[in-house]
Design an enzyme around this catalytic site. Structure first.
Site, PDB file in Angstrom:
ATOM      1  N   ASP A  13      41.769  38.218  45.992  1.00 23.03           N
ATOM      2  CA  ASP A  13      42.596  39.322  45.539  1.00 23.03           C
ATOM      3  C   ASP A  13      42.333  40.536  46.426  1.00 23.03           C
ATOM      4  OD1 ASP A  13      44.317  40.800  43.900  1.00 23.03           O
ATOM      5  OD2 ASP A  13      42.695  41.390  42.557  1.00 23.03           O
ATOM      6  N   ASP A  15      43.554  44.346  45.461  1.00 21.88           N
ATOM      7  CA  ASP A  15      43.274  45.535  44.667  1.00 21.88           C
ATOM      8  C   ASP A  15      42.061  45.297  43.770  1.00 21.88           C
ATOM      9  OD1 ASP A  15      45.542  47.387  45.301  1.00 21.88           O
ATOM     10  OD2 ASP A  15      46.702  45.663  44.630  1.00 21.88           O
ATOM     11  N   ASP A 210      39.170  40.423  40.510  1.00 23.47           N
ATOM     12  CA  ASP A 210      38.508  41.399  39.643  1.00 23.47           C
ATOM     13  C   ASP A 210      39.057  41.431  38.223  1.00 23.47           C
ATOM     14  OD1 ASP A 210      41.001  42.587  40.544  1.00 23.47           O
ATOM     15  OD2 ASP A 210      40.248  44.480  39.737  1.00 23.47           O
TER      16      ASP A 210
END
Length: 258
Positions: A13, A15, A210
């Site tokens: 990922d 962001d 996250d």
């Protein structure tokens, strides 16, 4: 042995893992460069369709991680491909870059009164979202359009605190229309299928992200080992409470190499 040594490929990922808003997470790009130097196969997967894959690749290269646009898969790309089977026309809520992504998949974009007769309504978060867009989407859906969303992520990591994400905008459209969107991004399989196909030679692949609800749940559904980083949307307490839990929990991307 470092955790990275257990895998030959990663879906990563962006962001909350590599950067937060415009700020790079300390050590993240250097860790990516080391992984690439070590021969790890990496595809970056993001639920943020605000920019085309080329722009994300350029930002990574300029920061020190040499990757091509073919190693970036956005929820915009996967959702546009999914929606392309819905018909010939679409009303799109999202950034100009997302509009372009949808148009590149062969859908003709409609605006204003004409958009109320669109075959598909395709939703992604953007800062210009307003009542007129909500009204147009609602009318199109009442007239039989199919509804697609890039994700249900309620927020996005940002310096100073999370900001509203696609899930917040999509919730307004679903509430007003009474319809439920089909999701093209994480945790649904469309994005993972596209990304996994780009590193077909990698045998043991992990999803690293996250957010439990999208990155970790999506990786689990795709049959991948999952690695949760605590540098973005999820706290240590939330990670400990996750059911089922991630396979691994680490502080940040550089911790893969420690």
């Amino acid at each position: 042995m470092a955790l990275a040594d257990e895998f030959d490929g990663f879906l990563v990922d962006l962001d909350g893992v590599v950067w937060t808003g415009r700020e790079l997470i300390p050590g993240a790009v250097q860790a990516l460069a080391k992984l690439l130097d070590d021969g790890k196969e990496i595809v970056f997967v993001t639920n943020n369709p605000g920019k085309p894959a080329l722009a994300y690749a350029e930002r990574l290269r300029e920061s020190g991680a040499p990757v091509g646009a073919d190693r970036i898969v956005t929820a915009g790309e996967s959702t546009a491909e999914l929606a392309a089977g819905a018909g010939e026309t679409a009303f799109v809520i999202g950034t100009p870059a997302f509009h372009e992504t949808v148009a590149e998949r062969g859908l003709r974009l409609l605006e204003g009164e004409a958009a109320r007769e669109a075959d598909a309504v395709i939703v992604s978060g953007h800062r210009g979202f307003d009542y007129e867009e909500l009204l147009t989407a609602t009318r199109a859906l009442q007239n039989g359009a199919l509804l697609f969303g890039t994700s249900r992520d309620p927020t996005m990591p940002f310096p100073g605190g999370p900001i509203p994400g696609t899930g917040a905008v999509l919730a307004a459209v679903e509430t007003a229309s009474g319809r439920t969107a089909e999701i093209g991004g994480k945790p649904e399989p469309h994005l993972f299928d596209l990304a996994r196909g780009r590193i077909g030679g990698a045998e043991r692949v992990a999803m690293l992200g996250d957010r439990v609800s999208s990155d970790i749940e999506g990786g689990r559904r795709a049959g991948l080992e999952t690695i949760l980083v605590l540098s973005g949307a999820t706290s240590q307490e939330e990670a400990a409470a996750a059911v089922p839990p991630p396979d691994h929990v680490i502080d940040d991307l550089p911790a893969l190499l420690r």
